[in-house]
Design a protein around this motif. Structure first.
Motif, PDB file in Angstrom:
ATOM      1  N   VAL A  78       0.826  -1.209   0.000  1.00  0.00           N
ATOM      2  CA  VAL A  78       0.000   0.000   0.000  1.00  0.00           C
ATOM      3  C   VAL A  78       0.865   1.266   0.000  1.00  0.00           C
ATOM      4  CG1 VAL A  78      -1.915  -1.159   1.148  1.00  0.00           C
ATOM      5  CG2 VAL A  78      -0.220   0.068   2.530  1.00  0.00           C
ATOM      6  N   TYR A  79       2.166   1.104   0.083  1.00  0.00           N
ATOM      7  CA  TYR A  79       3.056   2.264   0.121  1.00  0.00           C
ATOM      8  C   TYR A  79       2.894   3.180  -1.099  1.00  0.00           C
ATOM      9  CZ  TYR A  79       7.396   4.946   0.698  1.00  0.00           C
ATOM     10  OH  TYR A  79       8.326   5.948   0.839  1.00  0.00           O
ATOM     11  N   PRO A  80       2.819   2.628  -2.320  1.00  0.00           N
ATOM     12  CA  PRO A  80       2.620   3.523  -3.469  1.00  0.00           C
ATOM     13  C   PRO A  80       1.325   4.320  -3.379  1.00  0.00           C
ATOM     14  CG  PRO A  80       3.403   1.392  -4.208  1.00  0.00           C
ATOM     15  CD  PRO A  80       3.052   1.231  -2.753  1.00  0.00           C
ATOM     16  N   GLY A  85      -0.925   9.831  -3.012  1.00  0.00           N
ATOM     17  CA  GLY A  85      -2.075  10.574  -2.527  1.00  0.00           C
ATOM     18  C   GLY A  85      -3.378   9.803  -2.459  1.00  0.00           C
ATOM     19  N   THR A  86      -3.397   8.564  -2.949  1.00  0.00           N
ATOM     20  CA  THR A  86      -4.629   7.780  -2.939  1.00  0.00           C
ATOM     21  C   THR A  86      -5.177   7.608  -1.522  1.00  0.00           C
ATOM     22  OG1 THR A  86      -3.976   6.588  -4.942  1.00  0.00           O
ATOM     23  CG2 THR A  86      -5.656   5.552  -3.566  1.00  0.00           C
ATOM     24  N   VAL A 220      -8.845  -0.253  -1.745  1.00  0.00           N
ATOM     25  CA  VAL A 220      -8.001  -0.297  -0.541  1.00  0.00           C
ATOM     26  C   VAL A 220      -8.446   0.793   0.431  1.00  0.00           C
ATOM     27  CG1 VAL A 220      -5.673   0.050   0.354  1.00  0.00           C
ATOM     28  CG2 VAL A 220      -6.027  -1.367  -1.673  1.00  0.00           C
ATOM     29  N   VAL A 221      -8.705   1.978  -0.080  1.00  0.00           N
ATOM     30  CA  VAL A 221      -9.192   3.066   0.780  1.00  0.00           C
ATOM     31  C   VAL A 221     -10.492   2.655   1.460  1.00  0.00           C
ATOM     32  CG1 VAL A 221     -10.173   5.396   0.774  1.00  0.00           C
ATOM     33  CG2 VAL A 221      -8.079   4.912  -0.501  1.00  0.00           C
ATOM     34  N   ALA A 222     -11.411   2.076   0.712  1.00  0.00           N
ATOM     35  CA  ALA A 222     -12.690   1.651   1.285  1.00  0.00           C
ATOM     36  C   ALA A 222     -12.478   0.618   2.375  1.00  0.00           C
ATOM     37  CB  ALA A 222     -13.595   1.103   0.184  1.00  0.00           C
TER      38      ALA A 222
END
Length: 227
Positions: A78-80, A85-86, A220-222
């Protein structure tokens, strides 16, 4: 003590000690402590102890060895998503009720998520690390687990696997931490890796985190916001 890890993450680590030997780890701001946001509760089914386990308050007899198949699949760092900014909505959400600003949370996770290993594949007993166009891997077998106790009073379990063969670049040890303490499929995980088993257990500030490679950044944000 210097620890060699795949990618650019190599560090001189501090002084956490194993609860399994009766010691208590040094203070930390992670290993599943206050500033950690992502989903997990939905994967526990009907286990009434789920939230208690997730918060790091569990009994020793609830812990059981886990097979590598619990983490089988293809996983993305998830680093990228943090650096592009995601994950900004996650940082903003944390700032609404947390003690840091969104920028401060982002800086905290910059250290936590940082890794050059952008993808990991786990199939059978083989773990393959991908750094851009470069890949290397090895066969891994269980080397048990260790319980860490933190200054705040919560605990975490590291499930340890040792290399049984493979590429020289592949680390001798990998340690999974995912808020699960008995056999169950993971929906994400934090991975610690290197050539010194004990030194890895001291690492509390850098915890490369992986979600299924099939998820988009928005998904991933969700997932992170769902918890």
């Amino acid at each position: 003590m210097r620890l060699t890890t795949p990618g650019p993450i190599g560090a001189i680590f501090g002084a956490a000690l194993l609860a399994a030997t009766g010691a208590v780890a040094n203070d930390h701001d992670h290993d599943h402590g206050h500033d950690h946001t992502h989903t997990h509760s939905h994967s526990h089914g009907d286990d009434p102890r789920a939230e208690q386990i997730y918060s790091g308050h569990f009994e020793d007899d609830w812990i059981a060895p886990r097979p590598l198949s619990d983490w089988e699949g293809e996983w993305q760092s998830v680093y990228p998503y943090l650096t592009d900014g995601t994950l900004d909505p996650v940082m903003a959400h944390k700032a609404e009720s947390g003690e840091k600003s969104a920028a401060e949370y982002r800086a905290y996770y910059e250290t936590g998520y940082a890794t050059g290993v952008d993808r990991i594949e786990i199939a059978g007993d083989r773990v393959t690390f991908h750094e851009g166009d470069t890949s290397y891997g090895g066969r891994y077998e269980s080397d048990g687990y260790e319980v860490l106790t933190y200054e705040a009073g919560n605990r975490g379990v590291r499930f340890v696997f040792e290399k049984a063969g493979g590429d020289a670049e592949a680390p001798e040890f990998i340690q999974f931490s995912d808020h699960i303490i008995a056999p169950q499929k993971a929906d994400h995980y934090h991975l610690y890796w290197g050539d010194d088993r004990a030194a890895l257990l001291e690492e509390l500030s850098n915890w490369p985190t992986y979600y299924p490679a099939s998820l988009s950044g928005e998904e991933v944000v969700a997932e992170m916001l769902a918890h």
